[in-house]
Design an enzyme around this catalytic site. Sequence first.
Site, PDB file in Angstrom:
ATOM      1  N   TYR A   1      -5.787  -7.099 -13.737  1.00 16.20           N
ATOM      2  CA  TYR A   1      -4.479  -7.762 -13.708  1.00 16.20           C
ATOM      3  C   TYR A   1      -4.544  -9.177 -14.264  1.00 16.20           C
ATOM      4  CZ  TYR A   1      -1.595  -4.490 -11.064  1.00 16.20           C
ATOM      5  OH  TYR A   1      -0.832  -3.422 -10.691  1.00 16.20           O
TER       6      TYR A   1
ATOM      7  N   LYS B   1     -15.024   3.222  -8.998  1.00 16.29           N
ATOM      8  CA  LYS B   1     -15.202   4.155 -10.121  1.00 16.29           C
ATOM      9  C   LYS B   1     -16.550   3.797 -10.756  1.00 16.29           C
ATOM     10  CE  LYS B   1     -13.887   7.350 -13.048  1.00 16.29           C
ATOM     11  NZ  LYS B   1     -13.962   8.782 -12.660  1.00 16.29           N
TER      12      LYS B   1
ATOM     13  N   ASP C   1     -10.962   8.747  -7.974  1.00 15.13           N
ATOM     14  CA  ASP C   1     -10.260  10.005  -8.290  1.00 15.13           C
ATOM     15  C   ASP C   1     -10.365  10.979  -7.125  1.00 15.13           C
ATOM     16  OD1 ASP C   1     -12.962   9.987  -8.938  1.00 15.13           O
ATOM     17  OD2 ASP C   1     -12.754  11.096 -10.818  1.00 15.13           O
TER      18      ASP C   1
ATOM     19  N   ASP D   1      -3.148  -0.793  -6.383  1.00 11.12           N
ATOM     20  CA  ASP D   1      -1.743  -0.667  -6.762  1.00 11.12           C
ATOM     21  C   ASP D   1      -1.345   0.799  -6.789  1.00 11.12           C
ATOM     22  OD1 ASP D   1       0.822  -1.325  -7.724  1.00 11.12           O
ATOM     23  OD2 ASP D   1       0.174  -0.942  -9.781  1.00 11.12           O
TER      24      ASP D   1
ATOM     25  N   ASP E   1       0.868   3.291  -3.658  1.00 11.58           N
ATOM     26  CA  ASP E   1       2.117   4.023  -3.924  1.00 11.58           C
ATOM     27  C   ASP E   1       1.952   5.497  -3.547  1.00 11.58           C
ATOM     28  OD1 ASP E   1       3.500   1.798  -5.040  1.00 11.58           O
ATOM     29  OD2 ASP E   1       4.508   3.134  -6.462  1.00 11.58           O
TER      30      ASP E   1
HETATM   31  C1  IPM Z   1       3.058  -4.046  -6.388  1.00 11.51           C
HETATM   32  C2  IPM Z   1       3.850  -3.964  -7.673  1.00 11.51           C
HETATM   33  C3  IPM Z   1       3.350  -5.043  -8.618  1.00 11.51           C
HETATM   34  C4  IPM Z   1       1.871  -4.814  -8.846  1.00 11.51           C
HETATM   35  C5  IPM Z   1       4.087  -5.089  -9.961  1.00 11.51           C
HETATM   36  C6  IPM Z   1       5.573  -5.305  -9.767  1.00 11.51           C
HETATM   37  C7  IPM Z   1       3.524  -6.130 -10.891  1.00 11.51           C
HETATM   38  O1  IPM Z   1       3.761  -2.707  -8.240  1.00 11.51           O
HETATM   39  O2  IPM Z   1       3.099  -5.095  -5.723  1.00 11.51           O
HETATM   40  O3  IPM Z   1       2.418  -3.052  -6.030  1.00 11.51           O
HETATM   41  O4  IPM Z   1       1.500  -4.007  -9.709  1.00 11.51           O
HETATM   42  O5  IPM Z   1       1.079  -5.474  -8.176  1.00 11.51           O
HETATM   43 MN    MN Z   2       2.709  -1.255  -7.052  1.00 15.69          MN
END
Ligand code: IPM
Ligand code: MN
Length: 366
Positions: A145, A194, A226, A251, A255
């Site tokens: 990042y 990884k 993975d 990240d 999700d």
């Molecule tokens: C998160 C979001 C951010 C990230 C984006 C919006 C840059 O997806 O906080 O998980 O990737 O960190």
């Molecule tokens: Mn995210």
Amino acid sequence: MKKNIAVLEGDGIGPEIMREGLKVLDAIARKHGHSFTYIPAPFGAKAYFDYGHPFPEQTKGICDGADAVMKGPVGLALSEMNRIPTEMSPEPAALLPLRKRYETYANYRPVFLPKSCADFSPLKPDRIGEGLDILMMRELVGGIYFGEKIEGKETKMQYARDVSDYTAEQIERFAHVCFNEARQRNGQLTSVHKANVLATSRFWNQLFESISVKYPDVNLKSMLVDNVAYQLSVNPTQFNGVMALDNMQGDILTDQAGGILGSLGLMPSACLNLQTGKGYYEPAHGSAPDIAGQNIANPYSMIGSVALMLEKSFGLGQESRDVWAALTNVFAEGYRTKELSRNTPLEKVLSTSQFGDKVAEKIMAS
Ligand code: IPM
Ligand code: MN
């Protein structure tokens, strides 16, 4: 206790879920005799249109001076985002700079689903077993990042590059937080990597292993990312405890965890620098412009972030537990937000503001 809180409501559903977060905070203040002062500050895509920058100077000053920062999600509908120059879009120009400004390297993303709420999950109830309780810890200010980026004219549009680097210091300070959290839970720590491909992952593993000697009460397991993605969907409870992830892997897998819970609306988070004590609190999801302004978004993620702030920034353990208990009790009474409702009687489906009311009510009644 008196605290000043910077309030960055953000875009999309940000303002409506922030309102419920503050409602719950007000209930806590009333019940326990605290005084919280909210200082609103513009942040995100709307801030760009109103002030010419998604992270205006005035907001930086307000955040610098506050005891904690509460932040809503950022980003507007695509048609509006297209009117923002890339370098002014909220991710590179507001969100990542906020993380870097306070070097909030420890991102806490609790993934919590009691057995009684197993029906929220798209997984079969037996996969949720006695319940999910994973603290996903994401390293937030290093890795790919924040490494060097080359693209566009610089490469004559022939290639692009993202560099991923981690220093020992970055990994070590994060690892200590993970081990300490694991120690306060069930002693299980899964470190994700990884290492069959990435140098940063091999380095990560070496450091986690050498630090583990200092935490004999923590059982450290390492697992390829993975495989973790796979295992999360077939047997997520094996990860109950703490999971340590680098920035990018964290990240993505957080999700996925939101999907396993049944809604990203159940994903609060805390972003902290343990050395300076500086922290900000945000839902782990986006601004959902498609449902903004309809009073249907789930404010759990913002309210859970309030609970994390009470505990982590203010040391108010009881108050924090009150918020979590109220959240759990609202669900236990059969109430659901719209996206979680399935064969739910209409009178049990709560709007954003009704959900906040119920949580505040429970706090006052407890
Ligand atoms: C998160 C979001 C951010 C990230 C984006 C919006 C840059 O997806 O906080 O998980 O990737 O960190
Ligand atoms: Mn995210």
